[in-house]
Structures are given as C-alpha cells and as structure tokens.
Design a protein around this motif. Structure first.
Motif, PDB file in Angstrom:
ATOM      1  N   PRO A  84       0.853  -1.112   0.166  1.00 46.30           N
ATOM      2  CA  PRO A  84       0.102  -0.006   0.050  1.00 46.30           C
ATOM      3  C   PRO A  84       0.831   1.117   0.036  1.00 46.30           C
ATOM      4  CG  PRO A  84      -0.826  -1.773   1.764  1.00 46.30           C
ATOM      5  CD  PRO A  84       0.453  -1.992   0.953  1.00 46.30           C
ATOM      6  N   ARG A  85       0.528   2.148  -0.864  1.00 44.77           N
ATOM      7  CA  ARG A  85       1.227   3.514  -0.859  1.00 44.77           C
ATOM      8  C   ARG A  85       0.217   4.777  -0.481  1.00 44.77           C
ATOM      9  NH1 ARG A  85       3.591   0.307  -4.232  1.00 44.77           N
ATOM     10  NH2 ARG A  85       5.677   0.407  -4.726  1.00 44.77           N
ATOM     11  N   ARG A  86      -1.136   4.493  -0.407  1.00 42.94           N
ATOM     12  CA  ARG A  86      -1.909   5.501   0.070  1.00 42.94           C
ATOM     13  C   ARG A  86      -2.949   4.813   0.724  1.00 42.94           C
ATOM     14  NH1 ARG A  86      -2.382   9.629  -3.391  1.00 42.94           N
ATOM     15  NH2 ARG A  86      -4.468  10.028  -3.029  1.00 42.94           N
ATOM     16  N   VAL A  87      -2.684   5.178   2.341  1.00 44.64           N
ATOM     17  CA  VAL A  87      -3.336   4.701   3.564  1.00 44.64           C
ATOM     18  C   VAL A  87      -4.227   5.582   4.197  1.00 44.64           C
ATOM     19  CG1 VAL A  87      -2.903   3.603   6.024  1.00 44.64           C
ATOM     20  CG2 VAL A  87      -1.245   3.226   4.026  1.00 44.64           C
ATOM     21  N   LEU A  88      -5.575   5.136   4.205  1.00 43.71           N
ATOM     22  CA  LEU A  88      -6.527   5.993   4.741  1.00 43.71           C
ATOM     23  C   LEU A  88      -7.100   5.307   6.155  1.00 43.71           C
ATOM     24  CD1 LEU A  88      -8.910   8.289   3.956  1.00 43.71           C
ATOM     25  CD2 LEU A  88     -10.352   6.490   3.472  1.00 43.71           C
ATOM     26  N   VAL A  89      -6.878   6.232   7.067  1.00 41.92           N
ATOM     27  CA  VAL A  89      -7.367   5.989   8.528  1.00 41.92           C
ATOM     28  C   VAL A  89      -8.408   6.579   8.791  1.00 41.92           C
ATOM     29  CG1 VAL A  89      -6.433   5.710  11.000  1.00 41.92           C
ATOM     30  CG2 VAL A  89      -4.964   5.858   8.955  1.00 41.92           C
ATOM     31  N   SER A  90      -9.794   5.637   9.205  1.00 43.93           N
ATOM     32  CA  SER A  90     -10.786   6.366   9.823  1.00 43.93           C
ATOM     33  C   SER A  90     -10.935   6.280  11.211  1.00 43.93           C
ATOM     34  CB  SER A  90     -12.086   5.426   9.186  1.00 43.93           C
ATOM     35  OG  SER A  90     -13.186   5.849   9.869  1.00 43.93           O
ATOM     36  N   LEU A  91     -11.122   7.605  11.832  1.00 40.71           N
ATOM     37  CA  LEU A  91     -11.175   7.837  13.425  1.00 40.71           C
ATOM     38  C   LEU A  91     -12.319   8.286  13.853  1.00 40.71           C
ATOM     39  CD1 LEU A  91      -7.525   9.742  13.251  1.00 40.71           C
ATOM     40  CD2 LEU A  91      -8.110   7.056  13.881  1.00 40.71           C
ATOM     41  N   ASP A  92     -12.487   7.854  15.170  1.00 41.20           N
ATOM     42  CA  ASP A  92     -13.691   8.670  15.850  1.00 41.20           C
ATOM     43  C   ASP A  92     -12.947   8.858  17.140  1.00 41.20           C
ATOM     44  OD1 ASP A  92     -13.552   6.569  17.474  1.00 41.20           O
ATOM     45  OD2 ASP A  92     -15.592   5.808  16.948  1.00 41.20           O
ATOM     46  N   THR A  93     -13.936   9.354  18.093  1.00 46.97           N
ATOM     47  CA  THR A  93     -13.217   9.822  19.256  1.00 46.97           C
ATOM     48  C   THR A  93     -13.092   8.653  20.521  1.00 46.97           C
ATOM     49  OG1 THR A  93     -15.464  10.190  20.184  1.00 46.97           O
ATOM     50  CG2 THR A  93     -14.331  12.005  19.333  1.00 46.97           C
ATOM     51  N   SER A  94     -13.001   7.383  19.984  1.00 40.77           N
ATOM     52  CA  SER A  94     -12.875   6.342  21.149  1.00 40.77           C
ATOM     53  C   SER A  94     -11.384   5.928  21.172  1.00 40.77           C
ATOM     54  CB  SER A  94     -13.727   5.156  20.418  1.00 40.77           C
ATOM     55  OG  SER A  94     -13.181   4.397  19.294  1.00 40.77           O
ATOM     56  N   VAL A 126     -12.605   5.437  -1.935  1.00 39.23           N
ATOM     57  CA  VAL A 126     -12.602   5.257  -3.535  1.00 39.23           C
ATOM     58  C   VAL A 126     -12.015   6.690  -4.158  1.00 39.23           C
ATOM     59  CG1 VAL A 126     -14.050   4.937  -5.499  1.00 39.23           C
ATOM     60  CG2 VAL A 126     -14.278   3.737  -3.582  1.00 39.23           C
ATOM     61  N   SER A 127     -12.574   7.710  -3.573  1.00 41.27           N
ATOM     62  CA  SER A 127     -12.380   9.088  -4.313  1.00 41.27           C
ATOM     63  C   SER A 127     -10.998   9.264  -4.096  1.00 41.27           C
ATOM     64  CB  SER A 127     -13.259   9.924  -3.778  1.00 41.27           C
ATOM     65  OG  SER A 127     -13.056  10.388  -2.538  1.00 41.27           O
ATOM     66  N   TRP A 128     -10.342   8.980  -2.920  1.00 42.48           N
ATOM     67  CA  TRP A 128      -8.970   9.319  -2.771  1.00 42.48           C
ATOM     68  C   TRP A 128      -7.893   8.229  -3.279  1.00 42.48           C
ATOM     69  CZ3 TRP A 128      -5.037   7.725   1.243  1.00 42.48           C
ATOM     70  CH2 TRP A 128      -4.146   8.578   1.408  1.00 42.48           C
ATOM     71  N   ARG A 129      -8.438   7.155  -3.844  1.00 40.33           N
ATOM     72  CA  ARG A 129      -7.767   5.985  -4.320  1.00 40.33           C
ATOM     73  C   ARG A 129      -6.985   5.323  -3.161  1.00 40.33           C
ATOM     74  NH1 ARG A 129      -6.621  10.139  -7.466  1.00 40.33           N
ATOM     75  NH2 ARG A 129      -4.245   9.747  -7.081  1.00 40.33           N
ATOM     76  N   ALA A 130      -7.431   5.289  -2.183  1.00 38.46           N
ATOM     77  CA  ALA A 130      -6.788   4.554  -1.129  1.00 38.46           C
ATOM     78  C   ALA A 130      -6.391   3.175  -1.336  1.00 38.46           C
ATOM     79  CB  ALA A 130      -7.589   4.495   0.191  1.00 38.46           C
ATOM     80  N   ASP A 131      -5.122   2.722  -1.246  1.00 42.57           N
ATOM     81  CA  ASP A 131      -4.832   1.201  -1.121  1.00 42.57           C
ATOM     82  C   ASP A 131      -5.046   0.391   0.071  1.00 42.57           C
ATOM     83  OD1 ASP A 131      -3.631   1.764  -3.732  1.00 42.57           O
ATOM     84  OD2 ASP A 131      -1.875   2.655  -2.453  1.00 42.57           O
ATOM     85  N   LEU A 132      -5.182   1.162   1.138  1.00 44.46           N
ATOM     86  CA  LEU A 132      -5.356   0.546   2.433  1.00 44.46           C
ATOM     87  C   LEU A 132      -6.437   1.304   3.546  1.00 44.46           C
ATOM     88  CD1 LEU A 132      -4.995  -1.981   4.623  1.00 44.46           C
ATOM     89  CD2 LEU A 132      -2.907  -0.472   5.303  1.00 44.46           C
ATOM     90  N   LEU A 133      -7.346   0.567   4.023  1.00 42.99           N
ATOM     91  CA  LEU A 133      -8.439   1.355   4.939  1.00 42.99           C
ATOM     92  C   LEU A 133      -7.939   0.909   6.313  1.00 42.99           C
ATOM     93  CD1 LEU A 133     -10.614   3.187   5.703  1.00 42.99           C
ATOM     94  CD2 LEU A 133     -12.188   1.497   5.115  1.00 42.99           C
ATOM     95  N   ILE A 134      -7.772   1.867   7.440  1.00 47.24           N
ATOM     96  CA  ILE A 134      -7.619   1.091   8.881  1.00 47.24           C
ATOM     97  C   ILE A 134      -8.500   1.749   9.587  1.00 47.24           C
ATOM     98  CG2 ILE A 134      -5.810   1.223  10.812  1.00 47.24           C
ATOM     99  CD1 ILE A 134      -3.921   1.622   8.799  1.00 47.24           C
ATOM    100  N   ILE A 135      -9.167   0.811  10.474  1.00 47.70           N
ATOM    101  CA  ILE A 135     -10.178   1.258  11.401  1.00 47.70           C
ATOM    102  C   ILE A 135      -9.868   0.582  12.688  1.00 47.70           C
ATOM    103  CG2 ILE A 135     -12.020   1.684   9.543  1.00 47.70           C
ATOM    104  CD1 ILE A 135     -13.359  -0.995  10.621  1.00 47.70           C
TER     105      ILE A 135
END
Length: 315
Positions: free
Chosen positions: A13-23, A118-127
C-alpha cells in the motif's frame, strides 16, 4: 505467469486511509498504524460527523439545538484529526485530514467511508474495533461489516484489546489460507509488509467439523483435507519464499471436532503472539474449502490481534 516477487512489491500500500472517531479503539488503531507506516506512504486521516437523529415533527427549538449539536460534533472530530496528525508527526509521518459531515453530504457512515476510500484512491483502509462482553465490535456496529462485504480495498481492523504501544513493528505475520487461489491477493498484500526482521507463517486449518455435514467416509475426507492443505501450503510458499525474513508453513488440525476454523485461527494467533493476521474475504467451500467471508467475520469478532482482510477481487 508474473514473477511472485514483483507482484508482492506492487501490492504494498502507498495510500493509507485511517478512519477515526473519538474512541480509545481509534486511538489504538492510530498507534498500531504508526508501527508499520513507511516514509514513502501517503496518509490521510478522516472522521465522519454523523447527523443527529430526532423525532418528527420538530419542535420550534429543536433546529437551534441541532445546529449546536452538529457544531460540537464537528469540533470534536476536528480535534481528533489534529491530535492524530500530531501523533503521526511524532512518529515521523506526515498526514492530511478530511472531515466528512453527513448533514451536508447525506448517506450514512458506511457510504461516507467507502466513498472517501474510492475518491482518494486508497490502497489500504484502517479502522479500530471495540470489545464488548468478550466479542469484538467495530467502530460502528453498522459500519465495518458492510465495508468488509462491499469495499474493494484491503481493510485493517485493529482491536482495542490489542496493546499497540507494545508492538514493535510487524515482526510476526500469520497468514490463514484455504485451498483456493482466491487467497493469493491476501498473501501478496500481507507479504508486502514483511521486512528482514519479519517471521511470516502460513497455516491451513483442517476443519474436522466438516466431517458431519459431508457424505464422504471419514478416512477419505481426512485424506482430501490433508491433500488440500498441502496444496494450500505449497501455494503460500510460492508467494512467501522470495520475501524478506523467516518463512514457515504448517497444517493445523483441531483437537476437537466441535472446534471451528475461526477459533483455531485466533488460538494460533494468540499462542504465536502474532502482530497481524491476514485473511481473504471471499472463497468457496466444497468438501474442504472455507466460506472465507463467514470465517473472516467470525475471526474479526473474537480476535485480539489486528486483522488484515483482503478482498479476493483485488488482483
């Protein structure tokens, strides 16, 4: 046939998207991400601001209250993103941020995260993942399962119960394989994280419980399972042999007929002290093949180890 080594390298992965909340679960996922992000990776942090739900019709004072609530939620999400940026910066990583507000964009959390990936072309999503009453639940109960099922991106779920602060990079990666070629994308993506200090271990779990819903005689079924296990392990070796670090493979058999594949994988990960478990999210089951989507979901619910799920459609 494409060279195994080049295909593995191209899956990193070269484009990593991390989804965050307050937890705390999100905080732990962020700490875990810091352990394996590389300097050349592009990182984006996102946080979804949900739209408060109120009964209709609205009393006159409710719209003003809703605006106040939305502002508070947006402020909290921005604080979360700014804090995450500072955490990554301290670890030597740069990241940009995006705030997603459902009151403006519409849809739900699942759609917002999926569309952002999809719009950011992420190679990996982290939650991150919460833990309730011994079972892991994802950041939003209605979020991760649809993401697992529908998003065509590798998804890394970091459970809150995993102490990411003690992790020292990805030193032990456990690959759970079945007898189908559909696990190849998972093998390649997971192997792309291996370094010279990584021990990559591939296991095939013999499902003894399948004896009871299969018409084949036990002896013949056992031989079939063992042969498929050997084939699965040989395929894993072809992917792992040319990646850095130590590589081992093993066929694992449940000690009891009542043991299912998901619990066996989790026990192996715990006993081996894995830093990451890698699985495919689709597959088919004949006499011996797993329904990987179902197995992966069960593993995600009970695992204490971060889990990387890779859709078999990713080629």
């Amino acid at each position: 046939m494409e060279p195994i080594t080049s295909s593995v390298q191209s899956c990193r992965p070269r484009r990593v998207l991390v989804s965050l909340d307050t937890s705390p679960a999100s905080e732990n996922a962020l700490a875990y991400a810091c352990k394996f992000l590389l300097p050349d990776m592009c990182v984006r942090l996102i946080s979804v601001v949900e739209d408060p739900v109120v009964p209709l019709p609205l009393p006159e004072r409710i719209p003003r209250s809703l605006r106040s609530v939305r502002l508070d939620l947006a402020r909290s999400a921005r604080d979360t993103l700014e804090h995450a940026q500072m955490v990554l910066a301290a670890a030597g990583h740069r990241a940009d941020t995006e705030l997603l507000q459902l009151s403006k964009q519409g849809g739900n959390v699942v759609h917002a995260i999926a569309e952002a990936a999809v719009s950011w072309r992420a190679d990996l999503l982290i939650i991150g993942a919460h833990q309730y009453h011994g079972f892991l639940r994802w950041i939003e109960g209605s979020v991760a399962e649809p993401l697992v099922s529908n998003i065509n991106r590798p998804l890394l779920i970091a459970p809150e119960s995993f102490d990411a602060t003690l992790a020292n990079g990805l030193r032990r990666i456990l690959f759970a394989v079945d007898g189908s070629t559909e696990v190849l994308p998972a093998l390649r993506v997971g192997a792309a994280f291996a370094t010279s200090e990584t021990h990559s271990r591939a296991i095939y779990v013999i499902d003894k419980a399948s004896r009871f819903d299969n018409p084949l005689p036990f002896a013949l079924l056992d031989r079939t399972l063992m042969e498929e296990g050997k084939s699965a392990i040989a395929m894993a070796r072809r992917v792992l042999d040319d990646v850095p670090g130590t590589k081992t493979t093993e066929i694992v058999s449940a000690t009891q007929c009542g043991d299912d594949i998901a619990h066996m994988i989790v026990r192996e990960a715990n006993a081996w002290r894995a830093d990451l478990v890698v699985m495919g999210t689709h597959g088919r089951r004949g006499a011996a093949r797993w329904i990987l989507g179902s197995v992966a979901r069960r593993v995600a619910r009970i695992a204490c180890t971060p889990l990387l799920l890779v859709n078999s459609a990713l080629r």
